[in-house]
Design a protein around this motif. Structure first.
Motif, mmCIF file in Angstrom:
data_model
loop_
_atom_site.group_PDB
_atom_site.id
_atom_site.type_symbol
_atom_site.label_atom_id
_atom_site.label_comp_id
_atom_site.label_asym_id
_atom_site.label_seq_id
_atom_site.Cartn_x
_atom_site.Cartn_y
_atom_site.Cartn_z
ATOM 1 N N LYS A 167 90.575 39.546 72.185
ATOM 2 C CA LYS A 167 91.513 39.123 73.489
ATOM 3 C C LYS A 167 93.224 39.467 73.258
ATOM 4 O O LYS A 167 93.885 39.962 73.988
ATOM 5 C CB LYS A 167 91.409 37.605 73.883
ATOM 6 N N ASP A 168 93.419 38.937 71.888
ATOM 7 C CA ASP A 168 95.026 39.405 71.509
ATOM 8 C C ASP A 168 95.405 40.814 71.722
ATOM 9 O O ASP A 168 96.377 41.460 72.070
ATOM 10 C CB ASP A 168 95.279 38.801 70.267
ATOM 11 N N LYS A 169 94.314 41.687 71.370
ATOM 12 C CA LYS A 169 94.334 43.204 71.226
ATOM 13 C C LYS A 169 94.493 43.657 72.621
ATOM 14 O O LYS A 169 95.448 44.463 72.979
ATOM 15 C CB LYS A 169 93.211 43.714 70.494
ATOM 16 N N LEU A 170 93.671 43.082 73.677
ATOM 17 C CA LEU A 170 93.744 43.536 74.714
ATOM 18 C C LEU A 170 95.141 43.156 75.700
ATOM 19 O O LEU A 170 95.807 43.972 76.317
ATOM 20 C CB LEU A 170 92.433 42.951 75.651
ATOM 21 N N SER A 171 95.506 41.967 75.286
ATOM 22 C CA SER A 171 96.986 41.486 75.775
ATOM 23 C C SER A 171 98.006 42.288 75.222
ATOM 24 O O SER A 171 98.984 42.900 76.021
ATOM 25 C CB SER A 171 97.160 40.179 75.399
#
Length: 335
Positions: A167-171
């Protein structure tokens, strides 16, 4: 005898009066004499050198040659500086590409791939969480061991961490790069451009250019020599403008004012003087230099003058002794 005494007295008085009148006339003649100074054509030289070091490839001039401003005089081996320029250009291209990439952010395909990884991590977490909950029910009835329960809990925590990272990478992909990363990439690009400008300047400095017109006095090195930056290669004597250095005592200082016109005589052409103009008068006194031929005592304090020759030609040589007369200049001013 008594009659002769008055005659003697008269003669003495007449002689004294004649001496006084003669002295006064001589004094006035000295006061009315035009100021005459002695000096030399000022020697001004330039020690020319390369701003960078390297092997001297060629020199195009020799001692005694007439030099023109902007004329290339010599060149260093340019091979190392050509390579440095190519390297600097490549560094700028790489830094520019990195900066453009940071500004553009991530591509849609990368964002879609990150979103798919989030879905995959979410599914893995959901499965691990459900399995852990089932294992808790079995542990309550002591169907499984404590070790099996701990393994299920560990798998659930690991899947949760993986989901958070996805999720952090997508954000990150969706919001783009941080301002600090953009500033860092921009600074790296500016540094690479500065190195490129320096490489171009270094390559340009491998050619020695004459700063002004003159005559070459000294050729200090020969092609093939290894030179350090700043090492003297050639010595140039400047020919224009032509200055005369002269000295005046304090009593005559009021006649030597900046802008006053004078006549300059040389031994080679005593009947055809040059014209000059006083351009500078030193504000401080100094002892008369021994190189100046003057009828006054050398221990006298004098003031240095710089006289600009307004009609100079090639007959005036550096260091030539000259006589400066204020007579012609004063007449010219009166006209």
């Amino acid at each position: 005898m008594k009659g002769k005494k008055p005659a003697v007295v008269v003669i003495v008085i007449i002689a004294l009066l004649a001496a006084c009148v003669g002295g006064w006339m001589w004094y006035r003649s000295q006061q009315d004499r035009p100021l005459t100074l002695y000096g030399n054509v000022d020697i001004r030289t330039v020690n020319m050198s390369f701003r960078v070091g390297g092997r001297l490839a060629a020199l195009n001039v020799d001692e005694g040659d007439a030099i023109k401003a902007g004329e290339p005089l010599g060149v260093l081996d340019q091979g190392p500086y050509d390579n440095a320029l190519l390297q600097a250009e490549a560094n700028v291209a790489a830094a520019q590409a990195k900066y453009d990439l940071v500004i553009a952010g991530y591509r849609d395909e990368e964002i879609a791939q990150a979103a798919a990884q989030v879905n995959q991590a979410q599914a893995a977490f959901d499965y691990a969480q459900n399995f852990y909950q089932r294992q808790q029910g079995l542990w309550a009835t002591r169907v499984i061991s404590a070790n099996d329960l701990e393994n299920a809990r560990s798998s659930s925590e690991q899947a949760k961490a993986t989901l958070k990272a996805a999720k952090d990478k997508l954000s990150q992909y969706r919001t783009g790069n941080r301002p600090q990363e953009i500033a860092q990439a921009q600074a790296s690009l500016q540094q690479a451009k500065a190195q490129l400008a320096q490489a171009r300047l270094d390559l340009q400095d491998t050619t020695l250019i004459a700063p002004s017109n003159g005559t070459l006095l000294t050729r200090a090195v020969e092609p093939g020599s290894m030179l350090n930056a700043g090492s003297t290669v050639l010595t140039l004597s400047l020919t224009r403008p032509v200055w005369v250095r002269a000295y005046v005592n304090e009593a005559s200082l009021n006649q030597a004012k900046p802008g006053s016109e004078v006549q300059i005589y040389t031994d080679g052409r005593p009947d055809k003087p040059y014209r000059g103009k006083i351009g500078f008068v030193s504000p401080t006194a100094e002892f008369t230099p021994k190189t100046v031929e003057t009828p006054d005592l050398r221990t006298d304090l004098v003031y240095r003058l710089r006289i600009i020759v307004t009609d100079a030609d090639d007959s005036l040589r550096q260091g030539m002794p000259v006589t400066v007369s204020f007579e012609g200049g004063q007449q010219h001013e009166q006209q």
